[in-house]
Design an enzyme around this catalytic site. Sequence first.
Site, mmCIF file in Angstrom:
data_model
loop_
_atom_site.group_PDB
_atom_site.id
_atom_site.type_symbol
_atom_site.label_atom_id
_atom_site.label_comp_id
_atom_site.label_asym_id
_atom_site.label_seq_id
_atom_site.Cartn_x
_atom_site.Cartn_y
_atom_site.Cartn_z
ATOM 1 N N LYS A 285 0.773 -1.365 0.027
ATOM 2 C CA LYS A 285 -0.029 -0.076 -0.065
ATOM 3 C C LYS A 285 0.839 1.330 -0.061
ATOM 4 O O LYS A 285 0.373 2.319 -0.619
ATOM 5 C CB LYS A 285 -1.103 0.109 1.116
ATOM 6 C CG LYS A 285 -2.112 -1.158 1.184
ATOM 7 C CD LYS A 285 -3.527 -0.612 1.388
ATOM 8 C CE LYS A 285 -4.406 -1.810 0.886
ATOM 9 N NZ LYS A 285 -5.626 -1.497 1.085
ATOM 10 N N LYS B 254 -4.318 -10.188 -6.441
ATOM 11 C CA LYS B 254 -5.606 -10.601 -6.006
ATOM 12 C C LYS B 254 -6.718 -9.620 -6.438
ATOM 13 O O LYS B 254 -6.730 -8.445 -6.720
ATOM 14 C CB LYS B 254 -5.767 -10.556 -4.427
ATOM 15 C CG LYS B 254 -5.594 -9.178 -3.549
ATOM 16 C CD LYS B 254 -5.955 -9.418 -2.167
ATOM 17 C CE LYS B 254 -6.425 -7.911 -1.783
ATOM 18 N NZ LYS B 254 -7.358 -7.740 -0.652
ATOM 19 N N LYS C 50 -11.371 -4.476 -4.317
ATOM 20 C CA LYS C 50 -12.255 -3.620 -4.774
ATOM 21 C C LYS C 50 -11.845 -2.173 -5.029
ATOM 22 O O LYS C 50 -12.593 -1.293 -5.529
ATOM 23 C CB LYS C 50 -13.461 -3.417 -3.584
ATOM 24 C CG LYS C 50 -12.870 -3.224 -2.106
ATOM 25 C CD LYS C 50 -14.210 -3.000 -1.382
ATOM 26 C CE LYS C 50 -14.052 -3.840 -0.145
ATOM 27 N NZ LYS C 50 -13.132 -3.343 0.973
HETATM 28 P P1 ATP Z 1 -9.208 -2.686 -0.653
HETATM 29 O O1 ATP Z 1 -9.127 -2.957 -2.227
HETATM 30 O O2 ATP Z 1 -9.791 -1.316 -0.188
HETATM 31 O O3 ATP Z 1 -7.785 -2.741 0.222
HETATM 32 P P2 ATP Z 1 -10.153 -5.505 -0.157
HETATM 33 O O4 ATP Z 1 -11.032 -5.786 -1.203
HETATM 34 O O5 ATP Z 1 -8.846 -6.038 0.069
HETATM 35 O O6 ATP Z 1 -10.107 -3.844 0.093
HETATM 36 P P3 ATP Z 1 -10.942 -5.868 2.562
HETATM 37 O O7 ATP Z 1 -12.049 -4.933 3.327
HETATM 38 O O8 ATP Z 1 -9.411 -5.338 2.897
HETATM 39 O O9 ATP Z 1 -11.056 -5.946 1.151
HETATM 40 O O10 ATP Z 1 -10.967 -7.344 3.154
HETATM 41 C C1 ATP Z 1 -12.271 -7.685 3.616
HETATM 42 C C2 ATP Z 1 -12.001 -9.074 3.498
HETATM 43 O O11 ATP Z 1 -11.928 -9.820 2.318
HETATM 44 C C3 ATP Z 1 -10.779 -9.858 4.223
HETATM 45 O O12 ATP Z 1 -11.245 -10.861 5.282
HETATM 46 C C4 ATP Z 1 -9.938 -10.070 3.191
HETATM 47 O O13 ATP Z 1 -8.897 -11.200 3.306
HETATM 48 C C5 ATP Z 1 -10.963 -10.673 2.087
HETATM 49 N N1 ATP Z 1 -10.423 -10.608 0.888
HETATM 50 C C6 ATP Z 1 -10.235 -9.441 0.179
HETATM 51 N N2 ATP Z 1 -9.714 -9.560 -1.288
HETATM 52 C C7 ATP Z 1 -9.641 -11.023 -1.318
HETATM 53 C C8 ATP Z 1 -9.900 -11.820 -2.438
HETATM 54 N N3 ATP Z 1 -9.403 -11.225 -3.502
HETATM 55 N N4 ATP Z 1 -9.917 -13.071 -2.270
HETATM 56 C C9 ATP Z 1 -10.199 -13.414 -1.077
HETATM 57 N N5 ATP Z 1 -10.490 -12.885 -0.066
HETATM 58 C C10 ATP Z 1 -10.465 -11.544 -0.151
#
Ligand code: ATP
Length: 335
Positions: free
Chosen positions: A117, A199, A202
């Site tokens: 990040k 990965k 969002k």
């Molecule tokens: P950002 O992109 O804003 O960092 P994010 O999509 O990574 O957000 P978080 O709110 O950080 O989402 O994560 C919420 C949950 O979803 C966490 O338990 C995280 O491990 C899970 N998660 C996030 N992305 C993935 C993915 N690509 N596959 C599986 N689990 C995920």
Amino acid sequence: MEEQTGKKVILSGIQPTGTFTLGNYIGAVRNWDRMQQDYDCAYFVADLHSLTVRQEPGALKKNTLEAVALLLACGIDPEKSLLFVQSHVRAHAELGWILDCNALFGELTRMTQFKDKSAQHADNVNAGLFTYPVLMAGDILLYQADYVPVGADQKQHLEFTRNLAERFNNLYGEVFKVPEPYIAKNGARVMSLQDPTRKMSKSDENLNGFVSILDEPNVIMNKFKRAVTDSETEVVYREGKDGINNLMTIYSVITGKSYDDITAEFAGKGYGDFKKAVGEVVVDALAPIREEFGRLIQDKAYLEKVCKDGAAKASYVAEKTLTKVKKKVGLYIVK
Ligand code: ATP
Ligand code: LTN
């Protein structure tokens, strides 16, 4: 929580940084719903965590209430589980500070999410981004959680939480339960549809890289149609076939079919047919969530009531741990 029911405690959070993706759903939220049967669960919207990346204030406010509605639409039941917004429970920020003073610069420097990040947001490498895992540790330790269901990307933060809890207990006496990560075997890391080595996220700039759980059916079908695969033709799970492996994981988690079954099902067919089938099962799985969200988001009074009740119940649990911690470290308490 456990004191009342004897059940093990589950806790997890999600940031209000946008509509949840299929990755969030498969890797985390889908499992949270199922766990409500057997555990005492606490789920929250990690709004304080999202401040580590620059947010447009109006958007954050909107995303926070939407995240509550999304969790409800995904099956989180406020009658069964604690459901709240992190900033509504002051103990999180307070414990965060006390833990900051027990976390080491060196161990935080090793966190890969911090490295990723800070590269992504090189113009805003703030102190909160650095101490993000400490706030997260506080979230977990306040509720004496046994298990923390998260995607694979959060494993290192969980290891950090365990180390910090053990260090604190050794220094000041037993206060914290040392939690364990709960990471699904399959689907804990859903990859981007456009770059299957990264990965699904969002906050990806490439909108075709992720499926949002509120995407319209035709949008979902198009995103799968465009998903990056490889130049072969066989639907088989194998090293080097990142795109196909990712689609097979998604299909397998949703349908419950094994990789071998999937290979057999699509033998002699092309990637086009497979992508269409994946799109269709995803559309079907997400349809009820989209419908329920559409209904809930109209009812602001209900959503705010859920937040208020959740904050009151969560504060009661969190304050108990916080008071113990304050006593242990020697902060002067007047009644
Ligand atoms: P950002 O992109 O804003 O960092 P994010 O999509 O990574 O957000 P978080 O709110 O950080 O989402 O994560 C919420 C949950 O979803 C966490 O338990 C995280 O491990 C899970 N998660 C996030 N992305 C993935 C993915 N690509 N596959 C599986 N689990 C995920
Ligand atoms: N860092 C998590 C969100 C989060 C969390 C938590 C998850 C904040 N506090 C406590 C589990 C337990 C993420 O998903 N990025």
